[in-house]
Enzyme design. Structure first.
Site, PDB file in Angstrom:
ATOM      1  N   ARG A 119      14.701  44.025  30.595  1.00 37.92           N
ATOM      2  CA  ARG A 119      13.914  43.867  31.826  1.00 37.92           C
ATOM      3  C   ARG A 119      14.370  42.591  32.542  1.00 37.92           C
ATOM      4  NH1 ARG A 119       7.760  43.594  30.471  1.00 37.92           N
ATOM      5  NH2 ARG A 119       7.973  45.828  30.089  1.00 37.92           N
ATOM      6  N   ARG A 138       5.346  35.691  32.872  1.00 42.59           N
ATOM      7  CA  ARG A 138       6.414  36.672  33.129  1.00 42.59           C
ATOM      8  C   ARG A 138       6.773  36.747  34.603  1.00 42.59           C
ATOM      9  NH1 ARG A 138       5.084  41.731  29.436  1.00 42.59           N
ATOM     10  NH2 ARG A 138       5.025  40.714  27.399  1.00 42.59           N
ATOM     11  N   LYS A 156       0.884  37.527  26.519  1.00 40.34           N
ATOM     12  CA  LYS A 156       1.552  37.594  27.820  1.00 40.34           C
ATOM     13  C   LYS A 156       0.669  37.000  28.914  1.00 40.34           C
ATOM     14  CE  LYS A 156       1.881  42.143  27.535  1.00 40.34           C
ATOM     15  NZ  LYS A 156       1.986  43.592  27.801  1.00 40.34           N
ATOM     16  N   LYS A 169       0.388  36.788  33.362  1.00 41.63           N
ATOM     17  CA  LYS A 169       0.943  37.363  34.594  1.00 41.63           C
ATOM     18  C   LYS A 169       0.351  36.716  35.839  1.00 41.63           C
ATOM     19  CE  LYS A 169       1.837  41.743  32.303  1.00 41.63           C
ATOM     20  NZ  LYS A 169       1.606  43.200  32.271  1.00 41.63           N
ATOM     21  N   CYS A 200       3.574  55.416  34.310  1.00 43.44           N
ATOM     22  CA  CYS A 200       4.310  54.472  33.459  1.00 43.44           C
ATOM     23  C   CYS A 200       5.461  55.195  32.760  1.00 43.44           C
ATOM     24  CB  CYS A 200       3.369  53.856  32.429  1.00 43.44           C
ATOM     25  SG  CYS A 200       2.941  55.008  31.109  1.00 43.44           S
ATOM     26  N   CYS A 237       9.076  54.497  25.179  1.00 37.03           N
ATOM     27  CA  CYS A 237       7.997  53.570  24.834  1.00 37.03           C
ATOM     28  C   CYS A 237       7.437  53.876  23.438  1.00 37.03           C
ATOM     29  CB  CYS A 237       6.876  53.647  25.870  1.00 37.03           C
ATOM     30  SG  CYS A 237       5.530  52.542  25.422  1.00 37.03           S
ATOM     31  N   CYS A 274      -0.782  55.694  27.459  1.00 37.97           N
ATOM     32  CA  CYS A 274      -1.699  55.136  26.451  1.00 37.97           C
ATOM     33  C   CYS A 274      -2.623  54.148  27.151  1.00 37.97           C
ATOM     34  CB  CYS A 274      -0.908  54.471  25.311  1.00 37.97           C
ATOM     35  SG  CYS A 274      -0.381  52.791  25.680  1.00 37.97           S
ATOM     36  N   CYS A 278      -0.070  50.336  31.688  1.00 39.25           N
ATOM     37  CA  CYS A 278       1.055  49.754  32.433  1.00 39.25           C
ATOM     38  C   CYS A 278       1.129  50.258  33.872  1.00 39.25           C
ATOM     39  CB  CYS A 278       2.361  50.044  31.712  1.00 39.25           C
ATOM     40  SG  CYS A 278       2.401  49.337  30.053  1.00 39.25           S
TER      41      CYS A 278
HETATM   42 FE1  SRM Z   1       3.489  47.330  30.045  1.00 36.53          FE
HETATM   43  C1  SRM Z   1       3.719  47.157  26.689  1.00 36.53           C
HETATM   44  C2  SRM Z   1       6.219  49.130  30.099  1.00 36.53           C
HETATM   45  C3  SRM Z   1       3.572  46.830  33.326  1.00 36.53           C
HETATM   46  C4  SRM Z   1       0.151  46.327  29.970  1.00 36.53           C
HETATM   47  N1  SRM Z   1       4.718  47.945  28.583  1.00 36.53           N
HETATM   48  C5  SRM Z   1       4.633  47.720  27.243  1.00 36.53           C
HETATM   49  C6  SRM Z   1       5.920  48.194  26.543  1.00 36.53           C
HETATM   50  C7  SRM Z   1       6.877  47.048  26.489  1.00 36.53           C
HETATM   51  C8  SRM Z   1       5.709  48.879  25.173  1.00 36.53           C
HETATM   52  C9  SRM Z   1       5.812  48.022  23.953  1.00 36.53           C
HETATM   53  O1  SRM Z   1       5.186  46.953  23.871  1.00 36.53           O
HETATM   54  O2  SRM Z   1       6.480  48.465  23.012  1.00 36.53           O
HETATM   55  C10 SRM Z   1       6.384  49.278  27.566  1.00 36.53           C
HETATM   56  C11 SRM Z   1       7.874  49.587  27.566  1.00 36.53           C
HETATM   57  C12 SRM Z   1       8.097  51.022  27.966  1.00 36.53           C
HETATM   58  C13 SRM Z   1       9.497  51.377  28.185  1.00 36.53           C
HETATM   59  O3  SRM Z   1      10.028  52.221  27.414  1.00 36.53           O
HETATM   60  O4  SRM Z   1      10.114  50.874  29.118  1.00 36.53           O
HETATM   61  C14 SRM Z   1       5.776  48.748  28.836  1.00 36.53           C
HETATM   62  N2  SRM Z   1       4.733  47.772  31.416  1.00 36.53           N
HETATM   63  C15 SRM Z   1       5.777  48.618  31.275  1.00 36.53           C
HETATM   64  C16 SRM Z   1       6.383  48.975  32.618  1.00 36.53           C
HETATM   65  C17 SRM Z   1       7.884  49.202  32.579  1.00 36.53           C
HETATM   66  C18 SRM Z   1       5.636  50.217  33.141  1.00 36.53           C
HETATM   67  C19 SRM Z   1       6.249  50.928  34.296  1.00 36.53           C
HETATM   68  O5  SRM Z   1       6.195  52.157  34.239  1.00 36.53           O
HETATM   69  O6  SRM Z   1       6.733  50.323  35.252  1.00 36.53           O
HETATM   70  C20 SRM Z   1       5.918  47.766  33.430  1.00 36.53           C
HETATM   71  C21 SRM Z   1       6.880  46.621  33.367  1.00 36.53           C
HETATM   72  C22 SRM Z   1       6.369  45.433  34.114  1.00 36.53           C
HETATM   73  C23 SRM Z   1       7.338  44.327  34.311  1.00 36.53           C
HETATM   74  O7  SRM Z   1       8.333  44.561  35.002  1.00 36.53           O
HETATM   75  O8  SRM Z   1       7.093  43.230  33.820  1.00 36.53           O
HETATM   76  C24 SRM Z   1       4.638  47.398  32.695  1.00 36.53           C
HETATM   77  N3  SRM Z   1       2.130  46.605  31.397  1.00 36.53           N
HETATM   78  C25 SRM Z   1       2.356  46.597  32.737  1.00 36.53           C
HETATM   79  C26 SRM Z   1       1.131  46.368  33.437  1.00 36.53           C
HETATM   80  C27 SRM Z   1       0.951  46.355  34.946  1.00 36.53           C
HETATM   81  C28 SRM Z   1       1.084  44.989  35.558  1.00 36.53           C
HETATM   82  O9  SRM Z   1       1.382  44.007  34.878  1.00 36.53           O
HETATM   83  O10 SRM Z   1       0.854  44.898  36.760  1.00 36.53           O
HETATM   84  C29 SRM Z   1       0.145  46.239  32.478  1.00 36.53           C
HETATM   85  C30 SRM Z   1      -1.361  46.067  32.745  1.00 36.53           C
HETATM   86  C31 SRM Z   1      -1.712  44.695  33.191  1.00 36.53           C
HETATM   87  C32 SRM Z   1      -1.957  43.805  32.012  1.00 36.53           C
HETATM   88  O11 SRM Z   1      -1.005  43.229  31.505  1.00 36.53           O
HETATM   89  O12 SRM Z   1      -3.108  43.722  31.572  1.00 36.53           O
HETATM   90  C33 SRM Z   1       0.786  46.378  31.197  1.00 36.53           C
HETATM   91  N4  SRM Z   1       2.121  46.751  28.546  1.00 36.53           N
HETATM   92  C34 SRM Z   1       0.807  46.448  28.749  1.00 36.53           C
HETATM   93  C35 SRM Z   1       0.184  46.262  27.470  1.00 36.53           C
HETATM   94  C36 SRM Z   1      -1.308  45.906  27.230  1.00 36.53           C
HETATM   95  C37 SRM Z   1      -1.525  44.441  27.283  1.00 36.53           C
HETATM   96  C38 SRM Z   1      -2.919  44.057  26.872  1.00 36.53           C
HETATM   97  O13 SRM Z   1      -3.413  43.047  27.342  1.00 36.53           O
HETATM   98  O14 SRM Z   1      -3.514  44.746  26.050  1.00 36.53           O
HETATM   99  C39 SRM Z   1       1.175  46.487  26.495  1.00 36.53           C
HETATM  100  C40 SRM Z   1       1.022  46.417  24.966  1.00 36.53           C
HETATM  101  C41 SRM Z   1       0.972  45.025  24.454  1.00 36.53           C
HETATM  102  O15 SRM Z   1       1.217  44.042  25.140  1.00 36.53           O
HETATM  103  O16 SRM Z   1       0.647  44.913  23.270  1.00 36.53           O
HETATM  104  C42 SRM Z   1       2.368  46.800  27.209  1.00 36.53           C
HETATM  105 FE1  SF4 Z   2       3.992  52.682  27.060  1.00 36.59          FE
HETATM  106 FE2  SF4 Z   2       1.362  52.778  27.157  1.00 36.59          FE
HETATM  107 FE3  SF4 Z   2       2.680  51.135  28.768  1.00 36.59          FE
HETATM  108 FE4  SF4 Z   2       2.787  53.711  29.218  1.00 36.59          FE
HETATM  109  S1  SF4 Z   2       0.926  52.469  29.293  1.00 36.59           S
HETATM  110  S2  SF4 Z   2       4.565  52.310  29.182  1.00 36.59           S
HETATM  111  S3  SF4 Z   2       2.728  54.552  27.179  1.00 36.59           S
HETATM  112  S4  SF4 Z   2       2.608  50.970  26.589  1.00 36.59           S
END
Ligand code: SRM
Ligand code: SF4
Length: 576
Positions: free
Chosen positions: A83, A152, A215, A217, A436, A442, A481, A485
């Site tokens: 990323r 980030r 993390k 943001k 997402c 993922c 899930c 995201c």
């Molecule tokens: Fe996310 C984890 C993809 C934005 C909340 N996110 C992941 C992971 C890295 C899975 C992992 O930990 O093994 C995913 C990788 C998937 C893949 O195969 O690429 C993933 N997140 C993404 C992306 C690519 C989704 C998308 O379809 O665009 C976004 C990348 C953002 C970036 O460029 O930095 C992405 N993730 C978000 C957002 C939206 C935002 O930030 O505006 C959220 C919700 C906001 C937040 O953070 O609360 C988000 N991602 C999570 C979480 C839950 C965090 C939490 O507080 O519980 C996880 C899991 C974790 O961190 O344990 C996670």
């Molecule tokens: Fe993966 Fe869940 Fe984030 Fe979708 S919402 S990219 S399934 S961690």
């Protein structure tokens, strides 16, 4: 180097394993370099994988072939996601060409625009990780701290029609991003063959040796557009701009989406408004928020480690007092503002300097060439002639920016030739949809998302059309899930994966990103989803008031209960 004490601050529970990994990592080095050099496996160790995130990469495996590989007694098909850190999502044409080349040389699924307006590349095998990182560096970009327990990618409103306002907030996105870049030289040493200057690890003045509990943001929105979902950020800044001058920022803290099915102690939360800062105090304010979280965040239970839980655990007033104490000043009352939407604009818009900006809809942000669809090639051809820049949006879309009137026709020709003009004929719901990544990359996905969205949208369009609602702008978000995201908790309609083919249906957020939705049906499959929405769309078509949005209608008509206080942003301030 400091070693973490045995107990996490404020609890009698032991520190999580990851806290020990961070503390012993010599500022994010671990044994990543050794793991990369190991030819026996396509993977790296679990501990290094956790540190690798801070370098902007995740180890994954292709889940489509996981079982087959197991049957064949082969190790999983390991590959890495990378990323980029691109504050505000701005990419110059030359950079785009380099990123596109990286995608074709090393990655397997094209370029993926994320919900935080940057790129991901998927499917990079271990052997190619280092050359990919070097190619990104050569394109004047980095991946450092794009993931991990750290600040980030900083996002900002794209606002194509207001170029000068975009320029102001983009500068701030870069300033904040740079301010919170970790100081470790580990990235240079591991990926760029940087010389080891000393054996003593360097200082991390903001983060300390164990970085943040989780993390973090930051995002900057420019009213009236909340295209970044400012209330989903740990630190959301609402820019108050008058007559082209930045007066300062309203400050929202503690937003976050992630939750766990069946665990009520985890939840989506909207950022709380705690006041206003003038520009000259904004960095100090941001640093105070980050360091309060650094020192008081939960380091024993990762599911409770985000800033939102630190705030809820200690109280919002406690938090604001701590932040003011550290910053050395008192926050002013928040200034008036109003949001009208949180989606993107499509088509050409003229900025006040006369240049043009073309908003393109990119389905789930995925740009790749498949069969007769050549989206990746199309944007590459545009990059070759573009004199302006690209801007990625937090809704996974793309803006071709700063185009002179005389150059518009050339861009239009390429857009039409490569089928990038889909936005012209798209339904309201498709233009406002986000999905997402989910399967197959993922590791946390419970259900399909990006791969399911096109088929689901087509079915919903048929239903919407039957009710005369094809053009109605409706926010639909799908997450594989509950991590959220796609920021699904802020959608008028959200599907959140439970298991393959099964989702929770949530309804009733508003169109401006200022109200969370609620569960309407749990764990249902497509036939139920479609039938439920068919009935609700029918009632909406018959009974809505002029310009009433779907989420608002569901509440006014008592399909959903009136929103409780925890579904809208808490305000600790008084608007001046
Ligand atoms: Fe996310 C984890 C993809 C934005 C909340 N996110 C992941 C992971 C890295 C899975 C992992 O930990 O093994 C995913 C990788 C998937 C893949 O195969 O690429 C993933 N997140 C993404 C992306 C690519 C989704 C998308 O379809 O665009 C976004 C990348 C953002 C970036 O460029 O930095 C992405 N993730 C978000 C957002 C939206 C935002 O930030 O505006 C959220 C919700 C906001 C937040 O953070 O609360 C988000 N991602 C999570 C979480 C839950 C965090 C939490 O507080 O519980 C996880 C899991 C974790 O961190 O344990 C996670
Ligand atoms: Fe993966 Fe869940 Fe984030 Fe979708 S919402 S990219 S399934 S961690």
């Amino acid at each position: 180097m400091t070693t973490p004490s045995a107990d996490a601050p404020g609890t009698d529970k032991p520190l999580s394993h990851l806290e020990h990994i961070k503390a012993e990592s010599r500022h994010l080095r671990g044994t990543i370099a050794e793991g990369l050099a190991d030819p026996v496996t396509g993977a790296i160790s679990d501990d290094d994988n956790k540190l690798l995130k801070f370098h902007g990469s995740y180890q994954q495996d292709d889940r489509d072939i996981r079982d087959e590989r197991r049957r064949q007694k082969l190790e999983p098909a390991y590959a890495f996601m990378i990323r980029a850190r691109l504050p505000g999502g701005v990419v110059q044409p030359q950079q785009w060409l380099a990123f596109d080349d990286i995608a074709r040389t090393y990655a397997s699924r094209g370029l993926r625009i994320t919900t935080r307006q940057t790129f991901q590349w998927h499917g990079i095998i271990k052997h190619n990780l280092k050359p990919t990182m070097q190619a990104i560096h050569n394109a004047m970009a980095t991946t450092i701290a794009a993931c991990g327990d750290i600040n980030r990618q900083v996002v900002c409103s794209v606002n194509p029609h207001l170029s000068s306002e975009h320029a102001i907030v983009w500068e701030w996105a870069k300033k904040l991003s740079d301010h919170f870049i970790p100081r470790t030289r580990a990235y240079h040493e591991i990926w760029l063959d940087g010389e080891k200057i000393t054996d003593e690890p360097e200082e991390e003045p903001i983060y300390g040796d164990t970085y943040l509990p989780r993390k973090f943001k930051i995002g900057i929105a420019v009213p009236p557009t909340n295209d970044i979902d400012v209330f989903a950020q740990d630190l959301g800044l609402i820019a108050i701009i008058e007559h082209g001058k930045l007066l300062g920022f309203n400050v929202a803290t503690g937003g976050g989406m992630g939750a766990t099915h069946g665990d009520d102690t985890t939840y989506a939360r909207l950022g709380s408004l705690i006041g206003f800062v003038p520009p000259e105090q904004a960095i100090a304010l941001a640093e105070a928020v980050v360091t309060v979280q650094r020192d008081y965040g939960n380091r024993s239970e990762r599911q409770h480690a985000r800033l939102k839980y630190t705030i809820d655990h200690n109280g919002l007033e406690w938090f604001r007092d701590k932040v003011e104490e550290r910053a050395g000043f008192t926050l002013e009352p928040a200034r008036p503002y109003a949001f009208v939407r949180n989606g993107d604009r499509f088509g050409w818009e003229q900025g006040e300097d006369g240049n043009w900006h073309l908003g393109l809809y990119i389905e789930s942000g995925r740009l790749w060439d498949q069969d007769d669809q050549k989206l990746q090639t199309g944007i590459r051809e545009i990059a070759k002639i573009l004199k302006g820049e690209f801007r990625m949006t937090c809704n996974q879309n793309l803006v071709i920016s700063n185009v002179a009137t005389r150059d518009r026709a050339k861009i239009d020709k390429l857009v039409a030739q490569f089928g990038l003009d889909g936005y012209k004929a798209q339904s309201g719901i498709r233009r406002h949809s986000i999905a997402c990544v989910a399967l197959p990359t993922c590791g946390l996905a419970m259900a399909e998302s990006e791969r399911y969205a096109p088929a689901l949208l087509s079915k919903l369009e048929t239903i919407l059309d039957s009710h005369g609602l094809l053009d109605a702008p409706i926010l639909l978000r799908i997450s594989g899930c509950p991590n959220g995201c796609a920021r699904p908790y802020l959608a008028e309609i959200a599907l959140i994966g439970r298991a393959l083919g099964r989702y929770d249906l949530r309804l009733g957020a508003n169109f401006t990103g200022e109200r969370l939705n609620v569960v309407y049906r749990e764990n249902i499959a497509e036939p139920d989803i479609l039938q439920t929405l068919d009935e609700l769309f029918g009632a909406y078509a018959r009974n809505r008031e002029p310009d009433e949005k779907f989420g608002d209608y569901l509440i006014r008509s008592n399909v959903l209960p009136a929103p409780s206080a925890n579904l809208i942003p808490i305000r600790l301030d008084t608007v001046a």
